[in-house]
Structures are given as structure tokens and as C-alpha cells.
Design an enzyme around this catalytic site. Sequence first.
Site, mmCIF file in Angstrom:
data_model
loop_
_atom_site.group_PDB
_atom_site.id
_atom_site.type_symbol
_atom_site.label_atom_id
_atom_site.label_comp_id
_atom_site.label_asym_id
_atom_site.label_seq_id
_atom_site.Cartn_x
_atom_site.Cartn_y
_atom_site.Cartn_z
ATOM 1 N N LYS A 196 4.483 9.473 8.816
ATOM 2 C CA LYS A 196 4.220 8.955 10.166
ATOM 3 C C LYS A 196 5.218 9.415 11.237
ATOM 4 O O LYS A 196 5.105 10.525 11.728
ATOM 5 C CB LYS A 196 4.112 7.436 10.115
ATOM 6 C CG LYS A 196 2.984 6.997 9.138
ATOM 7 C CD LYS A 196 2.445 5.629 9.385
ATOM 8 C CE LYS A 196 1.530 5.185 8.250
ATOM 9 N NZ LYS A 196 0.189 4.892 8.582
ATOM 10 N N ASP B 273 9.418 2.607 -0.006
ATOM 11 C CA ASP B 273 8.376 3.342 0.702
ATOM 12 C C ASP B 273 8.479 2.968 2.180
ATOM 13 O O ASP B 273 8.063 1.878 2.589
ATOM 14 C CB ASP B 273 7.001 2.996 0.122
ATOM 15 C CG ASP B 273 5.889 3.787 0.785
ATOM 16 O OD1 ASP B 273 6.179 4.511 1.768
ATOM 17 O OD2 ASP B 273 4.731 3.688 0.328
ATOM 18 N N TYR C 62 0.865 -1.188 0.000
ATOM 19 C CA TYR C 62 0.000 0.000 0.000
ATOM 20 C C TYR C 62 0.893 1.226 0.000
ATOM 21 O O TYR C 62 1.859 1.313 0.764
ATOM 22 C CB TYR C 62 -0.910 0.017 1.235
ATOM 23 C CG TYR C 62 -1.783 1.257 1.289
ATOM 24 C CD1 TYR C 62 -2.831 1.442 0.383
ATOM 25 C CD2 TYR C 62 -1.557 2.263 2.242
ATOM 26 C CE1 TYR C 62 -3.631 2.578 0.416
ATOM 27 C CE2 TYR C 62 -2.360 3.407 2.287
ATOM 28 C CZ TYR C 62 -3.391 3.553 1.373
ATOM 29 O OH TYR C 62 -4.176 4.681 1.413
HETATM 30 N N1 PMP Z 1 2.923 4.337 2.147
HETATM 31 C C1 PMP Z 1 2.818 3.452 3.143
HETATM 32 C C2 PMP Z 1 3.797 2.321 3.217
HETATM 33 C C3 PMP Z 1 1.818 3.588 4.092
HETATM 34 O O1 PMP Z 1 1.700 2.678 5.073
HETATM 35 C C4 PMP Z 1 0.915 4.683 3.997
HETATM 36 C C5 PMP Z 1 -0.200 4.887 5.011
HETATM 37 N N2 PMP Z 1 -0.473 3.902 5.863
HETATM 38 C C6 PMP Z 1 1.077 5.582 2.944
HETATM 39 C C7 PMP Z 1 2.096 5.390 2.041
HETATM 40 C C8 PMP Z 1 0.177 6.767 2.803
HETATM 41 O O2 PMP Z 1 0.400 7.664 3.822
HETATM 42 P P1 PMP Z 1 -0.733 8.727 4.249
HETATM 43 O O3 PMP Z 1 -1.847 7.920 4.847
HETATM 44 O O4 PMP Z 1 -0.053 9.632 5.197
HETATM 45 O O5 PMP Z 1 -1.154 9.412 2.987
#
Ligand code: PMP
Length: 436
Positions: free
Chosen positions: A269, A241, A146
Amino acid sequence: MAKAMGKSKRLFDKALTLMPGGVNSPVRACKHVGGTPLFIEGGAGSRIMDADGNSYVDFCQSWGPLILGHAFPQVVEAVTRAARGGLSYGTCHKGETELAELVLSGFKGFQRARFMSSGTEAVMTALRIARGVTKRDLVIKFEGGYHGHYDGMLVKAGSGLATLGIASSAGVPKDIARTTLVAPLDDEEAIESLFKRHGNRIAAVIIEPLPANNGLLVQRREFLEFLRKITQQFGAILIFDEVISGFRLRFGGYGQEVGIEPDLVTLGKVIGGGMPIGAVIGKAETMDWLSPVGPVYQAGTLSGNPVSLAAGIATLKVLKTEPVYEKLEALGQLLETNLSKSGLSFARIQRVGSIVWPYFDEGAFPRRTETISLRAVERFKKIYWTLIEEGYYFPPSAYEVLFISYAHSRDEISGLAESITKSLLQTSGDRIKDAK
Ligand code: PMP
């Protein structure tokens, strides 16, 4: 006696009339585990309090940012001080340089950072840089990865391995979905065949090096190394990521943990300590493709927001100076050890540091989505509300990971292990004969 939840229920009924599904992010609606979401009114340390006055040991921790726990004093103080000085300027300010230095000090090979307001934006920007640098359009992502809700990332595999992706959400244009190739995790051959077929059109491979959005699918180091090699060979950009894993396991990224340096890393985060944030980091030669130096455009009214950055700076300073990672590892081990003493062979977790995935089944931990045991998923769903009753709050899905924070205590972890064991015994219908 069952916990009172009437106020949460009434608040949710009203929310349903005002917001689609009553929520601002879908998993919060609790569809996967059933029931009504709790309305949280406060957080302190390891705990959250709901509208009915119940208190829970929180293992969601806002889905990962709160590595220090709720309302950590230094973070709250920094945010308060920043807010008093003005919520946003839309100009350059010292906090940007300070957080950039701190973040980059965890990634020795990288010289540049750009901050934005969410992980989704970070991914969107990293992919645009990759396409700008390579002048190519296609991107490879992995099943079960994701990367936020950017159009090109809301894509699943088409039929057959070497086909272009199809949208997994309504509203994603076909032509955009087709620029994403979706590969299974843990499968060198699949990647090789994609590169053989489309190699001169592939701008980037994007992967959570520690996939933590569909369970915790720990990859073989060799697989990540293979991705590094093949992207180099074909002149594509490798994006790690690390929105979840960045600064969660060490002061830096999971890439350093396995000794592999990608071209770009996306963060979010933890680096915002609970405030909205996202970042792309990389070498100057790649990052300087960004506007205003280079031709790749990216901007944001609230990018580099001083209050968000103050929370991030305060958090990273604590991570740098206090034995946070040591404590988190010790708590993680304690949970593992206590569960293993339970006598139930399927009372297990998959864990890397403070990222914990309840995986209530025997056998090898999965590395791919399709090998996730449905028995484990069912067991999780069955005990979810029992654990809530016992005072432990989890993200409401069997596919989500839990986060241990610096604020959790050994007693809370032991208590959790006990409650998991008890709940599995009570609710799963598995009798003690299942025990070792
Ligand atoms: N990349 C990863 C690996 C994530 O876990 C998340 C959110 N859980 C995102 C991107 C997207 O981040 P955001 O919810 O702050 O848009």
C-alpha cells in the site's frame, strides 16, 4: 434530488457479462451494502469523480495506499518521469536501492528489504522465509486477520481452539489449510495452549499488529508483547503484517509505535503510493535466507518495477519532509470531536491516526471479531447510500476502515461528521431519545 447513477449502472451491467461478479476484487461488488458499484473515472486530491459526473470526498483512498490523496503532484511527476524512461527492465536499477534505503530508514533494527508486486506476495514470502529458517510447517494466524489471498491464509478456525484450520475458500487444499492454526485475538491462553500442543512445529505467528481488516480491533500492547515473548521462547518467527499500518501512522511501522520488534514485517500500500507493490523487510540474518543468498525461493517478473518504485520513493520523501502525520492526526481528532458534539451517543469512530472505523454503537470498542456489535453494522449499512448521496465515498462494508489523506480539508471532515449525524438520525430509526 437523487444523484444520477445511470452510467455507472450500465457500465456495471456490461462488466457483469465479462468478469465474475463484474469486478477484479470481490468487496468492490458492493454485496455487503447492496446497490450497484460506482464507476470511477478520475481522482484528484481528496476527491473521486464517477461516470455520471458526480464528485465525492473519498474516504477509501484505494484502500489505504493514497496517504497523500489522489494524483499528488510529486508522485505523478515521478511516475511520469519513470515511465518515460521505460516501464520495466527486469534488471537491477537504482530505484530499488533508493526505496530500500528509505523504507529501512523507518525500521532501524532491519537491514534488508525485498520488493514484490502485492501484499499477498509479501505475506507468502515472509511465511516461506519463516518455514525455511525454522524448518517447521505450522503457522498461527488470528480470527479476523486478513493477510491477502495466499492459500494458507484463507483459513478459518476448526472446531475447538487447538485444532488445525479449515479452508475458508474453495480450492484451498485441506493439507495446506491444516498447516494454519487459527487463534482468537486478545487471548494469551489460546496462544499458550497452541504452543504447548504444537510448539516444536510452529514456524511463525502472523498478525496485523493493528488489525484493520475486520473493523479496527486495537490490541492491548501486552498481548503483542506476549506474542513476541512466546515466539522467542519457542524459536518461532513473529511476522507483523503492516500492509495497512506501515508508514500510515508514522515513518515506519506500528511495531515502533508500541515498542515491539518482530522478526519480519510485510509492507504494501503506502510504500507504493498507489502503484502495485509489496515488501518483506527484516534483519540480514533472516532475510538472507532468500534466494540467491539462501535456499528460500522468491522471484517476480515485475518485482521492483521502476514505475512502482518511483511512486513509492516520491511518496516516502514527502512523508519524510512534510508534516503529513501531524495533519492526519489533527483531521482524525476533528472528526472524533465533531461526532462527539453531535448529541448522538452512538455516532462514534474507532481511530488510530488516519485509520478510522465507523462504529455506530455505544460501549467498549471491540478487540475481537465476535464482540463487534451487529447494531453498529446494521446502522452502517443503512446510512451507506445516504452518505453517497451526500457526496462521501466509503469502502462498501461495515467491516472496512476509512482512510484520511493529506489532501482532505478540515471542512470536508466537518462536513462528513455532519452528514454522518444527519444520516444516522434520518435512516436508523433511532430517535433523538437515543441522544445523550
Ligand atoms: N495484508 C494486509 C494486512 C492487508 O490489509 C492486505 C490487503 N488489504 C494484504 C495483506 C494483501 O495485500 P494485496 O491486496 O496488495 O495483495
